[in-house]
Design an enzyme around this catalytic site. Structure first.
Site, PDB file in Angstrom:
ATOM      1  N   LYS A  80      35.466  19.927  38.028  1.00  7.66           N
ATOM      2  CA  LYS A  80      34.673  21.008  37.429  1.00  7.66           C
ATOM      3  C   LYS A  80      33.342  20.458  36.923  1.00  7.66           C
ATOM      4  O   LYS A  80      33.282  19.338  36.399  1.00  7.66           O
ATOM      5  CB  LYS A  80      35.469  21.655  36.288  1.00  7.66           C
ATOM      6  CG  LYS A  80      34.854  22.927  35.716  1.00  7.66           C
ATOM      7  CD  LYS A  80      35.787  23.574  34.698  1.00  7.66           C
ATOM      8  CE  LYS A  80      35.210  24.810  34.040  1.00  7.66           C
ATOM      9  NZ  LYS A  80      36.119  25.418  33.058  1.00  7.66           N
ATOM     10  N   SER A 155      36.965  30.386  33.576  1.00 10.70           N
ATOM     11  CA  SER A 155      35.739  29.800  34.061  1.00 10.70           C
ATOM     12  C   SER A 155      35.921  28.769  35.168  1.00 10.70           C
ATOM     13  O   SER A 155      34.961  28.476  35.882  1.00 10.70           O
ATOM     14  CB  SER A 155      35.003  29.138  32.905  1.00 10.70           C
ATOM     15  OG  SER A 155      35.766  28.084  32.360  1.00 10.70           O
ATOM     16  N   SER A 179      40.869  29.265  30.932  1.00 13.61           N
ATOM     17  CA  SER A 179      40.026  29.015  32.097  1.00 13.61           C
ATOM     18  C   SER A 179      40.651  28.214  33.228  1.00 13.61           C
ATOM     19  O   SER A 179      40.040  28.108  34.298  1.00 13.61           O
ATOM     20  CB  SER A 179      38.735  28.335  31.670  1.00 13.61           C
ATOM     21  OG  SER A 179      37.866  29.300  31.161  1.00 13.61           O
TER      22      SER A 179
HETATM   23  N1  GLN Z   1      37.589  33.780  29.023  1.00 14.71           N
HETATM   24  C1  GLN Z   1      37.510  32.743  28.072  1.00 14.71           C
HETATM   25  C2  GLN Z   1      36.134  32.732  27.457  1.00 14.71           C
HETATM   26  O1  GLN Z   1      35.266  33.307  28.021  1.00 14.71           O
HETATM   27  C3  GLN Z   1      37.840  31.458  28.765  1.00 14.71           C
HETATM   28  C4  GLN Z   1      37.119  30.265  28.290  1.00 14.71           C
HETATM   29  C5  GLN Z   1      37.661  28.952  28.756  1.00 14.71           C
HETATM   30  O2  GLN Z   1      38.870  28.740  28.784  1.00 14.71           O
HETATM   31  N2  GLN Z   1      36.753  28.016  29.036  1.00 14.71           N
HETATM   32  O3  GLN Z   1      35.909  32.202  26.429  1.00 14.71           O
END
Ligand code: GLN
Length: 488
Positions: A80, A155, A179
């Site tokens: 990532k 994400s 995410s």
């Molecule tokens: N949907 C969550 C957010 O927007 C996920 C974030 C994450 O796990 N990086 O904060």
């Protein structure tokens, strides 16, 4: 050669060690797939074919000289784009870091290198890992390999799509509020959010430091466990890294499934959940109960606080973590004639709308007049949730829960921030309490898009979660199906 991407990462490594495949041919195969297929998916921000192949030859020599003893030696991996890779762009899918080339490797990345895994490239993501669809990426959204009109989730959408479309056998993602698990579910792959502290955060570009975790994505629980065995472990460069955690890989991948008491939160099945997901989750529970697990429900009313607590705490920490992007030390710099306009222009032009929204929200909940009413209350709610879970784990070994209330949205569906935030209700709890959670494919919706279920365990119970997840995958085949367009 053409069936090679269908093999699991674990199997690939075995064939490489036996000399039936070379590290270079495996690597070339994936690079070729990425070049052919990523144009339509946009799972990668950066591909690194030259360094991957140079590494492949060096790793081949180490394997031939029997210098590498690792469950995934020789297997290529994608990473990532918020994990630092020495000499390779690490952008967080943000204009703010569009040209950033770190001079060092994140701890997890260093582990990949030490274990002989060539890095194929950096995967697309929501900007600074804030989002649920990768549509906040400054380079554009990732498309779902099962249907390119749908989002891949976020994400870590790029990492999940890479594994689903077999552009890389396994991938590293990060999970602050879901995410890893949510995109894994949307793409039909297996993803682990580890216990907070099980994997060092050194070199992970911070979003919300008390919730951020680095985890693994693979096509099945064995691949995920193998990659986790490589990246976990103590690191003195991260003061929250656990000192005495030992991951029992043999138990994790054993074909003998330990008996577990499994609890399902009642509230998760009565709220705003799509009927297809509810029935897939109940079906997973039924399969487990028919195969010797004790399954029951429990009441979990405090889950009502989870989303608010998560968005207050994560935004508060994000506003502080993102304060470093000021246009002076590194990253994007807007030319200006005064210090004030330098800050204003750099941050106005460098951050996208979602990052700005979180910074504003974070500054608000930390401000003098509102700190007690919001931030302090959220920290209390976090503690109440953690305490309640402690109680739940005296009755159950594992919590079985949906990952997301709906299936993958269409790209451009334009969901409001409130809609997106509330949909994180099932995932954020594990982050607030620092618990490990494993997402597994458990069905498909009417349009053929994958659905997922998650298993949440006690702190440091990863081996048990994998053992149960593997047990589930030994008797189901949801994880074996592959998207039509991605077939070799
Ligand atoms: N949907 C969550 C957010 O927007 C996920 C974030 C994450 O796990 N990086 O904060």
């Amino acid at each position: 050669m053409s069936s090679l991407p269908l093999m699991s990462a674990y199997e690939l490594s075995r064939l490489i060690k036996n000399g039936e495949l070379s590290v270079r041919e495996v690597c070339e195969n994936y690079i070729d797939r990425a070049r052919r297929l990523d144009g339509s998916l946009h799972a990668f921000n950066t591909l690194c074919p030259e360094t991957a192949l140079a590494d492949a030859d060096r790793i081949q020599k180490q394997i031939s000289d029997a210098e590498l003893d690792s469950p995934l030696a020789g297997v290529p991996v994608s990473v990532k784009d918020n994990l630092c890779t020495s000499g390779v762009l690490t952008t967080c899918s943000s204009k703010m870091l569009a040209d950033y080339i770190p001079p060092y490797d994140a701890f997890a990345v260093k582990k990949l290198r030490e274990n002989g895994m060539p890095i194929l490239g950096k995967t697309n993501m929501d900007e600074f890992a804030m989002g649920s669809t990768t549509e906040t990426s400054c380079t554009g959204a990732v498309k779902n390999p099962w249907n390119t009109a749908k989002t891949a989730g976020g994400s870590s959408g790029g990492s999940a799509a890479c594994v689903a479309a077999m552009l890389s056998p396994v991938s590293l993602g990060t999970d602050t509020g879901g995410s890893i698990r949510q995109p894994s579910s949307f793409c039909g792959v297996t993803g682990l959010k580890p216990t907070y502290g099980a994997v060092s955060r050194y070199g992970l570009i911070a979003f919300a430091s008390s919730l951020d975790t680095v985890g693994t994505i693979g096509r099945d629980a064995v691949d995920c466990a193998a990659l986790f065995s490589i990246i976990c472990g103590h690191d003195k460069k991260d003061c929250t890294s656990a000192k005495n955690f030992r991951f029992d890989f043999n138990k994790a991948v054993s074909k003998k499934t330990e008996k577990k008491r499994i609890g399902i939160p009642e509230e998760y099945l009565t709220g705003n959940i799509s009927p297809e997901i509810k029935s897939a989750v109940l079906n997973a529970a039924k399969i487990l109960s028919e195969n010797g697990m004790e399954v029951d429900t429990f009441s979990f009313p405090v889950s009502d606080y989870a989303v608010s607590a998560y968005y207050i705490i994560s935004s508060a920490e994000a506003s502080s973590n993102l304060a470093r992007y000021d246009g002076i030390r590194y990253g994007f710099h807007a030319d200006s004639d005064s210090i004030d306009s330098l800050y204003i222009r750099t941050r106005s032009e460098g951050f996208g709308a979602e990052a700005k929204r979180r910074i504003l929200l974070g500054n608000f909940v930390l401000s003098k007049g509102y700190y007690d009413a919001y931030y302090k209350k959220a920290v209390r709610a976090k503690q109440i949730i953690a305490d309640k879970l402690e109680e739940v784990f005296s009755r159950f070994d594992v919590i079985l829960a949906p990952v997301y209330p709906r299936t993958a949205p269409d790209l451009g569906e334009n969901l409001s921030p409130a809609e997106l935030y509330t949909a994180d209700v099932y995932t954020v709890t594990a982050n607030l309490a620092g618990l490990p959670a494993l997402a597994l494919p458990c069905g498909f919706d009417g349009e053929g898009i994958p659905l997922g279920v998650q298993l949440i365990g006690r702190r440091f119970s990863e081996a048990g979660l994998f053992n149960l997840g593997r047990g589930f995958q030994l008797i189901t085949d949801y994880h074996k199906r592959i998207p039509e367009g991605g077939r070799p």
